[in-house]
Structures are given as structure tokens and as C-alpha cells.
Design an enzyme around this catalytic site. Structure first.
Site, mmCIF file in Angstrom:
data_model
loop_
_atom_site.group_PDB
_atom_site.id
_atom_site.type_symbol
_atom_site.label_atom_id
_atom_site.label_comp_id
_atom_site.label_asym_id
_atom_site.label_seq_id
_atom_site.Cartn_x
_atom_site.Cartn_y
_atom_site.Cartn_z
ATOM 1 N N ARG A 180 83.522 -57.783 -90.551
ATOM 2 C CA ARG A 180 83.893 -59.063 -89.934
ATOM 3 C C ARG A 180 84.948 -59.887 -90.646
ATOM 4 O O ARG A 180 85.498 -60.801 -90.070
ATOM 5 C CB ARG A 180 82.646 -59.920 -89.756
ATOM 6 C CG ARG A 180 81.777 -59.450 -88.622
ATOM 7 C CD ARG A 180 80.456 -60.146 -88.683
ATOM 8 N NE ARG A 180 79.822 -59.870 -89.964
ATOM 9 C CZ ARG A 180 78.589 -60.208 -90.261
ATOM 10 N NH1 ARG A 180 77.861 -60.861 -89.403
ATOM 11 N NH2 ARG A 180 78.078 -59.907 -91.436
ATOM 12 N N ASP A 218 75.676 -47.588 -89.919
ATOM 13 C CA ASP A 218 74.786 -48.522 -90.601
ATOM 14 C C ASP A 218 73.603 -47.721 -91.133
ATOM 15 O O ASP A 218 73.368 -46.592 -90.685
ATOM 16 C CB ASP A 218 74.307 -49.626 -89.643
ATOM 17 C CG ASP A 218 73.701 -50.802 -90.405
ATOM 18 O OD1 ASP A 218 74.464 -51.678 -90.836
ATOM 19 O OD2 ASP A 218 72.473 -50.813 -90.598
ATOM 20 N N ARG A 269 84.887 -56.591 -81.751
ATOM 21 C CA ARG A 269 83.520 -57.082 -81.545
ATOM 22 C C ARG A 269 83.389 -58.041 -80.363
ATOM 23 O O ARG A 269 82.283 -58.301 -79.896
ATOM 24 C CB ARG A 269 82.991 -57.730 -82.821
ATOM 25 C CG ARG A 269 82.486 -56.742 -83.840
ATOM 26 C CD ARG A 269 81.110 -56.161 -83.490
ATOM 27 N NE ARG A 269 80.032 -57.014 -83.960
ATOM 28 C CZ ARG A 269 79.223 -57.714 -83.202
ATOM 29 N NH1 ARG A 269 79.369 -57.684 -81.895
ATOM 30 N NH2 ARG A 269 78.267 -58.448 -83.723
ATOM 31 N N TYR A 280 62.923 -52.249 -94.311
ATOM 32 C CA TYR A 280 63.200 -52.689 -92.935
ATOM 33 C C TYR A 280 62.124 -52.204 -91.969
ATOM 34 O O TYR A 280 61.714 -52.927 -91.060
ATOM 35 C CB TYR A 280 64.577 -52.197 -92.481
ATOM 36 C CG TYR A 280 65.698 -53.014 -93.070
ATOM 37 C CD1 TYR A 280 65.999 -54.271 -92.556
ATOM 38 C CD2 TYR A 280 66.424 -52.558 -94.152
ATOM 39 C CE1 TYR A 280 67.005 -55.049 -93.107
ATOM 40 C CE2 TYR A 280 67.439 -53.315 -94.715
ATOM 41 C CZ TYR A 280 67.728 -54.560 -94.186
ATOM 42 O OH TYR A 280 68.718 -55.323 -94.735
ATOM 43 N N ARG A 300 81.297 -52.009 -97.581
ATOM 44 C CA ARG A 300 81.544 -52.867 -96.410
ATOM 45 C C ARG A 300 83.029 -53.219 -96.272
ATOM 46 O O ARG A 300 83.369 -54.339 -95.919
ATOM 47 C CB ARG A 300 80.724 -54.155 -96.492
ATOM 48 C CG ARG A 300 79.232 -53.935 -96.526
ATOM 49 C CD ARG A 300 78.696 -53.789 -95.110
ATOM 50 N NE ARG A 300 77.252 -53.766 -95.103
ATOM 51 C CZ ARG A 300 76.496 -54.695 -94.523
ATOM 52 N NH1 ARG A 300 77.041 -55.706 -93.902
ATOM 53 N NH2 ARG A 300 75.196 -54.593 -94.547
HETATM 54 O O1 CP3 Z 1 80.906 -50.067 -95.785
HETATM 55 C C1 CP3 Z 1 81.377 -49.945 -94.649
HETATM 56 O O2 CP3 Z 1 82.477 -50.434 -94.318
HETATM 57 C C2 CP3 Z 1 80.660 -49.052 -93.673
HETATM 58 C C3 CP3 Z 1 79.774 -49.702 -92.774
HETATM 59 C C4 CP3 Z 1 78.427 -50.241 -93.206
HETATM 60 C C5 CP3 Z 1 77.768 -51.213 -92.422
HETATM 61 N N1 CP3 Z 1 76.513 -51.369 -92.923
HETATM 62 C C6 CP3 Z 1 78.326 -51.882 -91.234
HETATM 63 C C7 CP3 Z 1 77.764 -53.175 -90.818
HETATM 64 C C8 CP3 Z 1 77.561 -49.874 -94.237
HETATM 65 C C9 CP3 Z 1 77.789 -48.915 -95.379
HETATM 66 C C10 CP3 Z 1 76.356 -50.596 -94.037
HETATM 67 C C11 CP3 Z 1 75.170 -50.420 -94.888
HETATM 68 C C12 CP3 Z 1 74.040 -51.333 -94.730
HETATM 69 N N2 CP3 Z 1 73.554 -51.886 -93.596
HETATM 70 C C13 CP3 Z 1 73.187 -51.708 -95.789
HETATM 71 C C14 CP3 Z 1 73.304 -51.233 -97.203
HETATM 72 C C15 CP3 Z 1 74.400 -51.908 -97.922
HETATM 73 C C16 CP3 Z 1 74.188 -53.348 -98.171
HETATM 74 O O3 CP3 Z 1 75.029 -54.128 -97.742
HETATM 75 O O4 CP3 Z 1 73.198 -53.667 -98.822
HETATM 76 C C17 CP3 Z 1 72.215 -52.558 -95.263
HETATM 77 C C18 CP3 Z 1 71.110 -53.236 -96.038
HETATM 78 C C19 CP3 Z 1 72.439 -52.672 -93.871
HETATM 79 C C20 CP3 Z 1 71.644 -53.415 -92.868
HETATM 80 C C21 CP3 Z 1 72.427 -54.427 -92.149
HETATM 81 N N3 CP3 Z 1 73.419 -54.149 -91.239
HETATM 82 C C22 CP3 Z 1 72.287 -55.836 -92.221
HETATM 83 C C23 CP3 Z 1 71.301 -56.561 -93.116
HETATM 84 C C24 CP3 Z 1 73.211 -56.392 -91.340
HETATM 85 C C25 CP3 Z 1 73.367 -57.842 -90.970
HETATM 86 C C26 CP3 Z 1 73.876 -58.657 -92.067
HETATM 87 C C27 CP3 Z 1 75.358 -58.531 -92.176
HETATM 88 O O5 CP3 Z 1 75.857 -58.220 -93.269
HETATM 89 O O6 CP3 Z 1 76.004 -58.779 -91.162
HETATM 90 C C28 CP3 Z 1 73.951 -55.322 -90.758
HETATM 91 C C29 CP3 Z 1 75.047 -55.434 -89.783
HETATM 92 C C30 CP3 Z 1 76.309 -54.752 -90.145
HETATM 93 N N4 CP3 Z 1 76.435 -53.472 -90.609
HETATM 94 C C31 CP3 Z 1 77.600 -55.319 -90.050
HETATM 95 C C32 CP3 Z 1 78.515 -54.337 -90.463
HETATM 96 C C33 CP3 Z 1 80.023 -54.410 -90.501
HETATM 97 C C34 CP3 Z 1 77.898 -56.727 -89.512
HETATM 98 C C35 CP3 Z 1 78.798 -56.619 -88.399
HETATM 99 C C36 CP3 Z 1 78.577 -57.235 -87.118
HETATM 100 O O7 CP3 Z 1 77.653 -57.995 -86.832
HETATM 101 O O8 CP3 Z 1 79.461 -56.889 -86.335
#
Ligand code: CP3
Length: 349
Positions: free
Chosen positions: A32, A77, A41, A155, A28
């Protein structure tokens, strides 16, 4: 020379080979906590960014331009593949992802689609091609990724975040036919998606099994491991290093290793030295600073980071990372300082 090393540092460590300095990237690393991302965003939703290759590339490059990282990860994602399989996905601000039509029975499983990744997720494959052009100029490798079958199933069945995962475990234990057929579909789709990402230009692949630690080791072996193995075996044909990441895996590290991967990602709930002993020297290790540490004074971050680096000093095949993703509101200056510190402290020249 420095940029030449950068291309190789991460890939060599993933393959268990010698490196000039310990490579570092952060799960990640785009998101944000960065003002550049917040700015974008304001105009676009997360799915808009993911589905527009130019925007996905821009966000992929934001942390690369801000920090001295050794690898980029494509901005995407783990959940759009579920959308591609026919589920209705929405990211709700402040709440996280929601699946509006979760899978609860056999007919739901049978209704799942299995499109080709090119058809359904072409936007991410195009983003990979585009990002590679920018990254090649900087000699930085690009990581592609996918969710592991279990974390995707979590999910798909729960429809969002869930504390006890009773729907998921209910299907696993009471409707085994549906469970196995769902897991096989997810495993094949995830594996083929990883393979397509490597074909598009990803130089390493990570499978995220973020929630696998919710299982007993016994359930993991019976209901999950064969499918993680299936995904990784399909991805393996791409011939790029595979990273297998999970959290809360202390009680099942040998089982995780057995499922496959050139690199095993571990979180901070285990001493990395202990994880290293359990895993042995025939796989590489990635981890494992607690992401919350980045909110501490620098002295605290430095001492915890030193501890990890000191205990991995004699081991080839180590990639520094957090134990899970960078948290929202993480101070950017601490991220920058951490990345530089890992290089300075482990410089072998
Ligand atoms: O690592 C990176 O920079 C690449 C991008 C990336 C995102 N999600 C962008 C994202 C990666 C590798 C993920 C993987 C992901 N997504 C996982 C596995 C890794 C982990 O963290 O456990 C999971 C479980 C998800 C599912 C997911 N996506 C959730 C639960 C959420 C909401 C909670 C949160 O952290 O905001 C997201 C949204 C998400 N995916 C954001 C980002 C940058 C939040 C951004 C936003 O709202 O603009």
C-alpha cells in the site's frame, strides 16, 4: 555484468559466500505505500489479486520496476493456506485478516483439511511461474514464502490479531494433544507448500514466524521448535536457500537457529552485531533496520543504515533488509534512496 551480479548477489549472500555488494530486498516491498498498488486495489480485493496469477505477478513486479532491488518476493500472504485447510478467511479493510471459524478444540483440529498445495494454492504456484518469466529477463531471483506453524496457529486459533494470545496459549498448555496435532498439520502443510513453490520456480524460500517472540524460550523449545524444524526440513529437500525470520527473538536466537535455515532474519530490537555474534558464522543474517526509520529525514536513515552496514562489513553472508515489513505510508523516495545507498556504500569494486 551488473545484471549477472544481481542474480548471484542475493543467492550467494544467502549461502554465506562473497558478494560484490551487499544485496538488499525489503519484506512487504509490494503493497500500500506504492501508488501503483493502491491504484490496483481500487478495483480488486487483496485476495482477488493473490488468486489471479497475472495480477499477483504485476504487483510482484511493481517494486522491482521502481527500485534497484536484488530479489523479488511473490505477492501472496501467509493466510490463504489456512483457507485451503478449511478456515474462512476474510481481509477486512482497516482491520486486517479475520478467521470466522477459529480453531478452539480437538474436533476443530481434526476437521482441518490437508489438500495438496497444487489443488488448493495453485494460483500462487502459477504466479511464481509467470513472475519468473519476467524476472529472468532482469536476472532477479524470486523468493517464495510461507507462515511458520506457530504464526499460522496464532491466526487459526485467535481468529485475528490478538494482544495476549490467551486462546493460543490456553490450548498449548491445557490441551496438549490438540496443540501438537494442530502444529503437526500446519508444519507439514507449510513445508509442502514451500517445497511446491520451489518446484514452481522460487529460487529461495522464507518462513515467516512473525509472532514467535510472544513466547518464552522454554515454551518455544517445547511447543514450537520441533514443528518449525519439520517445516524447514521438508522445504530443505528443494535445495534452495531457506530464510528463517522472526521478530522479538532476542532471547531465543540460538533456538531459532537450531530449528534451521541458511539465513536467520532478525529485527531492530537487537544490535545486528550482537545477533551476528550469537548466531555465529555458519549461518547468514538478514536485517534489521527499524521500518519506522524510513519516515525520518534522509540523514537519519543514512546514519542508521551505515551503522548496520559497518558492523556487518567483515561478514560474508549478510542480506540487508528491514527488521519487519515496509509500513503503510512509507515515503517511496526514501525506499528508493535506501536501496541505492546500500549498494553504493558497500561497492567493493
Ligand atoms: O513482502 C511482500 O511484498 C509479499 C507480500 C506479503 C503480504 N503479506 C501481502 C500483504 C507477505 C510476505 C505477507 C506476509 C504476512 N501476512 C505476514 C508475515 C510478515 C509480517 O508482516 O509479519 C503476516 C503476519 C501476514 C498477515 C496479514 N496480511 C496481516 C496482519 C495483514 C493486515 C495488516 C496489514 O499489514 O495490512 C495482511 C494484509 C496484507 N498482506 C497486505 C499486503 C500488501 C495489505 C494490503 C491490502 O490491504 O491491500
Amino acid at each position: 555484468m551488473e545484471s549477472e551480479n544481481k542474480q548471484q548477489r542475493f543467492i550467494n549472500a544467502a549461502k554465506g559466500q562473497k558478494v560484490d555488494k551487499v544485496p538488499v530486498w525489503l519484506m512487504r516491498q509490494a503493497g500500500r505505500y506504492m501508488s501503483e498498488y493502491q491504484e490496483l486495489r481500487k478495483s480488486y480485493g487483496i485476495l482477488d489479486i493473490i488468486k489471479t496469477p497475472e495480477l499477483a505477478t504485476e504487483v510482484t513486479m511493481q517494486p522491482i520496476n521502481a527500485f534497484n532491488l536484488d530479489a523479488a518476493i511473490i505477492f501472496a500472504d501467509i493466510l490463504p493456506p489456512l483457507e485451503a485447510m478449511g478456515l474462512e478467511l476474510e481481509f477486512i479493510n482497516g482491520e486486517g485478516p479475520v478467521i470466522h471459524n477459529p480453531i478452539r478444540n480437538k474436533s476443530d483440529v481434526e476437521a482441518l483439511l490437508s489438500p495438496s498445495p497444487h489443488e488448493a494454492l495453485g494460483f500462487t504456484l502459477d504466479a511464481i511461474k509467470l513472475a519468473r518469466k519476467e524476472l529472468d529477463e532482469k536476472n532477479i531471483p524470486l523468493i517464495g514464502f510461507s507462515g511458520a506453524p506457530f504464526t499460522l496457529a496464532s491466526y487459526a486459533i485467535e481468529g485475528g490479531a490478538s494482544k495476549n494470545r490467551l486462546n493460543l496459549k490456553g490450548m498449548m498448555h491445557s490441551d496438549k494433544d490438540s496443540w501438537h496435532s494442530l502444529m503437526e498439520k500446519l508444519a507439514r502443510f507449510s513445508g509442502n507448500y514451500l517445497l511446491s513453490q520451489a518446484e514452481a520456480g522460487a529460487q529461495a524460500l522464507q518462513m515467516f514466524d512473525s509472532w514467535v517472540g510472544e513466547l518464552s524460550p522454554e515454551d518455544y523449545r517445547e511447543y514450537v521448535q520441533p514443528y518449525s524444524k519439520m517445516t524447514l526440513e521438508i522445504a530443505k529437500t528443494a535445495n534452495v536457500p531457506l530464510i528463517h525470520f522472526g521478530t522479538n527473538t532476542n532471547g531465543m536466537l540460538p533456538d531459532i537457529k537450531e530449528a534451521g535455515g541458511d539465513v536467520i532474519g532478525v529485527d531492530w530490537r537487537i544490535d545486528i552485531e550482537k545477533a551476528s555474534k550469537i548466531l555465529g558464522n555458519d549461518v547468514s543474517i538478514q536485517g534489521n533496520l527499524d521500518p519506522a526509520t524510513l519516515f525520518s529525514p534522509w540523514e537519519e536513515i543514512e546514519s542508521k543504515t551505515k551503522k548496520i552496514l559497518d558492523s556487518m562489513r567483515d561478514r560474508d553472508g549478510f542480506i540487508f533488509n528491514l527488521g519487519h515489513g515496509v509500513l503503510q505510508k512509507t515515503p517511496v523516495e526514501n525506499v528508493k534512496r535506501l536501496v541505492d545507498f546500500v549498494h553504493e556504500y558497500t561497492d567493493n569494486n
